[in-house]
Design a protein around this motif. Structure first.
Motif, PDB file in Angstrom:
ATOM      1  N   ARG A   1       5.050  12.219   3.703  1.00  0.00           N
ATOM      2  CA  ARG A   1       3.885  12.488   4.549  1.00  0.00           C
ATOM      3  C   ARG A   1       2.632  11.840   3.975  1.00  0.00           C
ATOM      4  N   GLU A   2       2.386  12.045   2.695  1.00  0.00           N
ATOM      5  CA  GLU A   2       1.141  11.578   2.090  1.00  0.00           C
ATOM      6  C   GLU A   2       1.109  10.063   1.917  1.00  0.00           C
ATOM      7  N   CYS A   3       2.272   9.443   1.817  1.00  0.00           N
ATOM      8  CA  CYS A   3       2.311   7.990   1.626  1.00  0.00           C
ATOM      9  C   CYS A   3       2.457   7.231   2.940  1.00  0.00           C
ATOM     10  N   GLY A   4       2.526   7.959   4.061  1.00  0.00           N
ATOM     11  CA  GLY A   4       2.665   7.298   5.348  1.00  0.00           C
ATOM     12  C   GLY A   4       4.011   6.632   5.538  1.00  0.00           C
ATOM     13  N   ILE A   5       5.033   7.180   4.901  1.00  0.00           N
ATOM     14  CA  ILE A   5       6.395   6.651   5.031  1.00  0.00           C
ATOM     15  C   ILE A   5       7.108   7.530   6.052  1.00  0.00           C
ATOM     16  N   ASP A   6       6.990   7.165   7.335  1.00  0.00           N
ATOM     17  CA  ASP A   6       7.418   8.064   8.403  1.00  0.00           C
ATOM     18  C   ASP A   6       8.800   7.755   8.962  1.00  0.00           C
ATOM     19  N   ASN A   7       9.542   6.870   8.317  1.00  0.00           N
ATOM     20  CA  ASN A   7      10.911   6.565   8.750  1.00  0.00           C
ATOM     21  C   ASN A   7      11.952   7.285   7.902  1.00  0.00           C
ATOM     22  N   VAL A   8      11.514   8.364   7.228  1.00  0.00           N
ATOM     23  CA  VAL A   8      12.378   9.111   6.311  1.00  0.00           C
ATOM     24  C   VAL A   8      12.805  10.432   6.934  1.00  0.00           C
ATOM     25  N   THR A   9      14.084  10.778   6.743  1.00  0.00           N
ATOM     26  CA  THR A   9      14.608  12.105   7.055  1.00  0.00           C
ATOM     27  C   THR A   9      15.155  12.693   5.763  1.00  0.00           C
TER      28      THR A   9
ATOM     29  N   VAL B   1      19.297  12.369   0.830  1.00  0.00           N
ATOM     30  CA  VAL B   1      20.172  13.530   0.628  1.00  0.00           C
ATOM     31  C   VAL B   1      19.948  14.051  -0.785  1.00  0.00           C
ATOM     32  N   GLU B   2      19.522  15.300  -0.893  1.00  0.00           N
ATOM     33  CA  GLU B   2      19.170  15.886  -2.183  1.00  0.00           C
ATOM     34  C   GLU B   2      19.463  17.390  -2.149  1.00  0.00           C
ATOM     35  N   PRO B   3      20.220  17.913  -3.133  1.00  0.00           N
ATOM     36  CA  PRO B   3      20.595  19.329  -3.084  1.00  0.00           C
ATOM     37  C   PRO B   3      19.536  20.304  -3.583  1.00  0.00           C
ATOM     38  N   MET B   4      18.596  19.865  -4.413  1.00  0.00           N
ATOM     39  CA  MET B   4      17.650  20.802  -5.034  1.00  0.00           C
ATOM     40  C   MET B   4      16.427  21.015  -4.145  1.00  0.00           C
ATOM     41  N   GLU B   5      16.103  22.266  -3.878  1.00  0.00           N
ATOM     42  CA  GLU B   5      15.012  22.592  -2.955  1.00  0.00           C
ATOM     43  C   GLU B   5      13.672  22.043  -3.427  1.00  0.00           C
ATOM     44  N   ARG B   6      13.374  22.172  -4.718  1.00  0.00           N
ATOM     45  CA  ARG B   6      12.066  21.713  -5.192  1.00  0.00           C
ATOM     46  C   ARG B   6      11.929  20.200  -5.056  1.00  0.00           C
ATOM     47  N   ARG B   7      13.031  19.494  -5.127  1.00  0.00           N
ATOM     48  CA  ARG B   7      12.968  18.047  -4.951  1.00  0.00           C
ATOM     49  C   ARG B   7      12.871  17.663  -3.479  1.00  0.00           C
ATOM     50  N   THR B   8      13.540  18.413  -2.603  1.00  0.00           N
ATOM     51  CA  THR B   8      13.372  18.117  -1.177  1.00  0.00           C
ATOM     52  C   THR B   8      11.934  18.389  -0.742  1.00  0.00           C
ATOM     53  N   THR B   9      11.317  19.427  -1.321  1.00  0.00           N
ATOM     54  CA  THR B   9       9.909  19.697  -1.030  1.00  0.00           C
ATOM     55  C   THR B   9       9.041  18.512  -1.439  1.00  0.00           C
ATOM     56  N   TRP B  10       9.292  17.995  -2.616  1.00  0.00           N
ATOM     57  CA  TRP B  10       8.570  16.804  -3.085  1.00  0.00           C
ATOM     58  C   TRP B  10       8.777  15.621  -2.132  1.00  0.00           C
ATOM     59  N   LEU B  11       9.996  15.397  -1.701  1.00  0.00           N
ATOM     60  CA  LEU B  11      10.287  14.256  -0.830  1.00  0.00           C
ATOM     61  C   LEU B  11       9.548  14.372   0.502  1.00  0.00           C
ATOM     62  N   TYR B  12       9.539  15.568   1.071  1.00  0.00           N
ATOM     63  CA  TYR B  12       8.765  15.798   2.304  1.00  0.00           C
ATOM     64  C   TYR B  12       7.288  15.467   2.083  1.00  0.00           C
ATOM     65  N   GLU B  13       6.727  15.999   0.999  1.00  0.00           N
ATOM     66  CA  GLU B  13       5.303  15.802   0.730  1.00  0.00           C
ATOM     67  C   GLU B  13       4.982  14.336   0.489  1.00  0.00           C
ATOM     68  N   ALA B  14       5.817  13.674  -0.301  1.00  0.00           N
ATOM     69  CA  ALA B  14       5.562  12.267  -0.626  1.00  0.00           C
ATOM     70  C   ALA B  14       5.644  11.386   0.615  1.00  0.00           C
TER      71      ALA B  14
ATOM     72  N   PRO C   1       0.817  -1.234   0.000  1.00  0.00           N
ATOM     73  CA  PRO C   1       0.000   0.000   0.000  1.00  0.00           C
ATOM     74  C   PRO C   1       0.840   1.268   0.000  1.00  0.00           C
ATOM     75  N   ARG C   2       1.944   1.296   0.751  1.00  0.00           N
ATOM     76  CA  ARG C   2       2.794   2.487   0.777  1.00  0.00           C
ATOM     77  C   ARG C   2       3.502   2.676  -0.569  1.00  0.00           C
ATOM     78  N   VAL C   3       4.002   1.574  -1.123  1.00  0.00           N
ATOM     79  CA  VAL C   3       4.703   1.657  -2.412  1.00  0.00           C
ATOM     80  C   VAL C   3       3.740   2.080  -3.516  1.00  0.00           C
ATOM     81  N   GLU C   4       2.534   1.515  -3.516  1.00  0.00           N
ATOM     82  CA  GLU C   4       1.568   1.875  -4.544  1.00  0.00           C
ATOM     83  C   GLU C   4       1.196   3.355  -4.447  1.00  0.00           C
ATOM     84  N   ARG C   5       0.995   3.844  -3.221  1.00  0.00           N
ATOM     85  CA  ARG C   5       0.646   5.255  -3.054  1.00  0.00           C
ATOM     86  C   ARG C   5       1.760   6.142  -3.597  1.00  0.00           C
ATOM     87  N   PHE C   6       3.010   5.765  -3.358  1.00  0.00           N
ATOM     88  CA  PHE C   6       4.127   6.541  -3.883  1.00  0.00           C
ATOM     89  C   PHE C   6       4.134   6.502  -5.407  1.00  0.00           C
TER      90      PHE C   6
END
Length: 225
Positions: free
Chosen positions: A125-133, A110-123, A37-42
Motif C-alpha cells: 500500500r505505502e509503496c504504491g505496488i498495487d498488483n500484489v495479492t 504466499v506467506e504463513p506468518m501473520e506478522r509478515r503478511t501484515t508487513w506485506l499488506y502495508e508495504a 521510485p517504487r523499488v526505492e520506497r520499498f
C-alpha cells in the motif's frame, strides 16, 4: 522497548542505509528505470522497519541493495508470462521487488506468518505496488486458491522440498525460477528424483544485474523433458 527507542532505532537504520554504496546511485536508477521510485520506497521501508519487525538482520542494512534488492531483481527476466507466485515471501524478497518492476503482472505473495503478511499488506500500500495479492498460508495449504504460471522463492528451502510443496501450484506449462547460491548445481543434482516424479527438468542460470556485481544464480525448473 519504548516508542522513543523504536524511533531512534529507525533513524539509525535509515542512516546506515546511506552507507550502502548503491543507495540512490545512478547505476541503480538506470537499472530499474521507471520502477525505481517504487523499488526505492520499498528499500527505505525495509531499512526503516525491517530490523524492528524481524525481517532482516541489523548488519544487512548497509548492504541492502546488493544483497537483497538487486539480488531479488535478478530473477525477473526468468519469470514467464502470467501470474507470478512468490512462495515464503517473508520480507517481500523477491516478490515485492518483482511486483514493483513488473506492474502489469499479477504477483501473489504466499506467506504463513501473520506478522509478515501484515508487513506485506502495508508495504504494498505505502509503496504504491498495487498488483500484489497476499495469501496467508504454506504452499501446500493454498493449492485450492493459488495457481501459478511462474513460481519463485528465495532462501526458503532446498530444491527437493520446494518442488514437493510448489509443483502442485503450477498451471499447465508453468515454470519455477528459484534464487539460489553457489551450491545450486549440487542441490539440483540431489533433487533429480523429485524432479522426475513431478515431470520437471532443471538448469542453473547466471542472472546478472549491474556489471560491477557478481551475477546471481537462478535455478529454472520446467515441465516436460
Amino acid at each position: 522497548m519504548t516508542d522513543e527507542q523504536r524511533e531512534e532505532g529507525s533513524r539509525e537504520d535509515i542512516a546506515e542505509l546511506s552507507h550502502d554504496p548503491w543507495h540512490q546511485s545512478s547505476a541503480v536508477r538506470e537499472y530499474f528505470g521507471e520502477s525505481y521510485p517504487r523499488v526505492e520506497r520499498f528499500a527505505l521501508m525495509l531499512a526503516d522497519q525491517g530490523v524492528l519487525r524481524g525481517l532482516i538482520g541489523p548488519r544487512e542494512i548497509g548492504r541492502l541493495w546488493e544483497r537483497h534488492i538487486l539480488n531479488s531483481a535478478a530473477v525477473a527476466p526468468f519469470l514467464r508470462e502470467g501470474t507470478i507466485v512468490d512462495v515464503g515471501s517473508g520480507a517481500g524478497l523477491p516478490g515485492m521487488v518483482v511486483a514493483a518492476m513488473l506492474p502489469e503482472r499479477r504477483v501473489v505473495l504466499v506467506e504463513p506468518m501473520e506478522r509478515r503478511t501484515t508487513w506485506l499488506y502495508e508495504a504494498a500500500r505505502e509503496c504504491g505496488i498495487d498488483n500484489v495479492t497476499v495469501v496467508r498460508g504454506r504452499a501446500e495449504e493454498v493449492r485450492d486458491v493459488v495457481e501459478a504460471d511462474a513460481i519463485t522463492a528465495r532462501a526458503v528451502a532446498p530444491i527437493d522440498r520446494l518442488v514437493k510443496w510448489c509443483a502442485p501450484l503450477l498451471a499447465d506449462g508453468g515454470e519455477m525460477a528459484l534464487l539460489k547460491g553457489r551450491s545450486a548445481p549440487e542441490e539440483l543434482e540431489r533433487a533429480k528424483y523429485v524432479l522426475r516424479k513431478f515431470g520437471l527438468t532443471g538448469s542453473v542460470e547466471s542472472a546478472p544485474t549491474l556489471p560491477e556485481l557478481e551475477p546471481t544464480t537462478v535455478v529454472r525448473l520446467r515441465q516436460g523433458s
